[in-house]
Enzyme design. Structure first.
Site, mmCIF file in Angstrom:
data_model
loop_
_atom_site.group_PDB
_atom_site.id
_atom_site.type_symbol
_atom_site.label_atom_id
_atom_site.label_comp_id
_atom_site.label_asym_id
_atom_site.label_seq_id
_atom_site.Cartn_x
_atom_site.Cartn_y
_atom_site.Cartn_z
ATOM 1 N N HIS A 209 -4.594 -8.997 3.050
ATOM 2 C CA HIS A 209 -6.033 -9.037 3.281
ATOM 3 C C HIS A 209 -6.369 -10.175 4.240
ATOM 4 C CE1 HIS A 209 -6.943 -6.848 -0.771
ATOM 5 N NE2 HIS A 209 -6.621 -6.025 0.195
ATOM 6 N N ARG B 81 -1.094 -1.258 -6.903
ATOM 7 C CA ARG B 81 -1.452 -2.409 -6.057
ATOM 8 C C ARG B 81 -2.544 -3.237 -6.729
ATOM 9 N NH1 ARG B 81 -1.654 -4.128 -0.577
ATOM 10 N NH2 ARG B 81 -3.729 -4.510 0.254
ATOM 11 N N LYS C 85 -2.986 -1.453 8.484
ATOM 12 C CA LYS C 85 -4.441 -1.357 8.401
ATOM 13 C C LYS C 85 -5.129 -2.450 9.204
ATOM 14 C CE LYS C 85 -8.119 -0.705 4.993
ATOM 15 N NZ LYS C 85 -8.447 -0.600 3.540
ATOM 16 N N ARG D 246 0.839 -1.194 0.000
ATOM 17 C CA ARG D 246 0.000 0.000 0.000
ATOM 18 C C ARG D 246 0.883 1.256 0.000
ATOM 19 N NH1 ARG D 246 -2.488 -3.391 3.917
ATOM 20 N NH2 ARG D 246 -4.630 -3.972 3.363
ATOM 21 N N TYR E 237 -10.004 -5.596 -5.866
ATOM 22 C CA TYR E 237 -8.667 -5.457 -6.429
ATOM 23 C C TYR E 237 -8.452 -6.213 -7.732
ATOM 24 C CZ TYR E 237 -6.939 -2.969 -2.370
ATOM 25 O OH TYR E 237 -6.730 -2.012 -1.403
#
Length: 359
Positions: free
Chosen positions: A327, A304, A224, A183, A337
């Protein structure tokens, strides 16, 4: 009408007036109702007063960037349209009309944020006895303008972008984004002590050259999610790009009469501070333009997306791709994505031709 007494014992009074006796009595009844409900506002307290008070006193402990984002949206989209409205006179119809008009210009996500800011501001005023109820909570949020859908570079476009990035300050950044799927907020705070460009090939088992994606620019420096904290093996092209990038940093430090910090930022600004999103976006668009693509249609985050799509087109299982990009499951990887960059899906036709042979 007596509303109470001051600390010194002086009587506090409120009066009501109107063009007729009936109008004056009606206003007086409103004052009595406000007093019985415990409201302390004199009726002149506005939406702007409520929002300003919440921004100043209701966001303690929040990240300064979050506070600035709230203030920017409030000043741009709430105060110009509802700011002068008296809070006690604000109706659900007023809020719904304001949201519907803003929906023609803003995304649904921004509308949700504005609704939240206004609702929390009114609730803040409600807790201080400025208004009896929060009418904002009675309103639904309309759908806003559709956002620009994210895209993925084709393999040919990705190669063009990599070639155009060679020799630019953002070369290693783009290579990492495209080849490991990190990211943007994970690369900007990256330091050299989290990059291993040598590995230990003689160890048992061998330790590859790797990068530790352990931090981000989020509050507290955390990634995240928990799954986002990961250590990734580096492709050879990433190793070469990072070594060249480090050599340039060492040479620049010598020219400036200072020592290179082996624990410093991998991608600092010209002032030595951490890059912000605007720095990266501006430099990235120059590279995109040099690659022959329209710069206004691409953002750094889509590198990404391109990583996920290229991996999927190469036959990598989606479960492995989800782990590589950090993820917690495969749903977001597939829905958001992964973009199909092959012209057609041939696997189904080939299998069915084999099972049901044409006679």
């Amino acid at each position: 009408m007596t509303t109470g007494y001051s600390d010194s014992g002086k009587r506090r009074t409120r009066s009501a007036s109107g063009r007729t006796k009936t109008e004056a009595k009606e206003k007086l009844r409103e004052l009595v109702s406000d007093r019985d409900a415990g409201l302390t506002s004199d009726g002149g307290y506005t939406v702007a007063d409520a929002v300003t008070s919440w921004l100043a006193h209701g966001l303690h402990g929040r990240n300064p960037k979050t506070v600035e984002n709230y203030r920017y949206n409030a000043q741009g989209h709430i105060l110009p349209f509802l700011g002068r409205r008296k809070l006690r006179e604000l109706s659900a119809e007023d809020v719904e009309l304001w949201l519907s008009r803003r929906a023609a210009h803003l995304s649904t996500r921004t509308l949700r944020l504005l609704h939240s800011i206004l609702s929390r501001s009114v609730r803040h005023a409600q807790a201080r006895d400025k208004v009896a109820r929060n009418v904002v909570n009675l309103c639904d949020i309309p759908g806003g303008r559709p956002g620009r859908p994210s895209k993925s570079l084709t393999l040919e476009q990705a190669m063009s972008v990599l070639d155009a990035a060679v020799g630019t300050p953002l070369h290693a950044y783009i290579v990492l984004s495209l080849l490991i799927g990190a990211r943007p907020e994970e690369l900007r705070p990256l330091t050299w002590d989290h990059v291993d460009l040598h590995g230990r090939p003689a160890a048992t088992p061998p330790v590859p050259r790797s990068i530790e994606v352990w931090h981000s620019v989020r509050a507290g420096g955390d990634t995240k999610t928990k799954k986002s904290r990961r250590t990734l093996a580096l492709p050879l092209r990433c190793v070469v790009a990072l070594r060249l990038h480090r050599l340039r940093q060492v040479a620049a430090a010598k020219r400036g009469g200072r020592r290179w910090d082996p624990r410093g930022l991998v991608f600092p600004s010209t002032a030595g501070t951490q890059l912000d999103a605007h720095n990266v976006r501006r430099a990235f668009r120059r590279v995109i333009k040099a690659a022959g693509l329209p710069p206004e249609q691409w953002t750094p985050r889509e590198l990404r997306h391109s990583f996920v799509s290229v991996m999927s087109a190469s036959g990598v299982p989606v479960e492995d791709i989800a782990r590589l990009v950090g993820h917690s499951g495969t749903a977001v990887t597939e829905r958001v994505y992964r973009k199909e960059i092959r012209p057609a899906l041939n696997e189904g036709a080939k299998i069915m031709d084999t099972v049901f042979q044409t006679r």
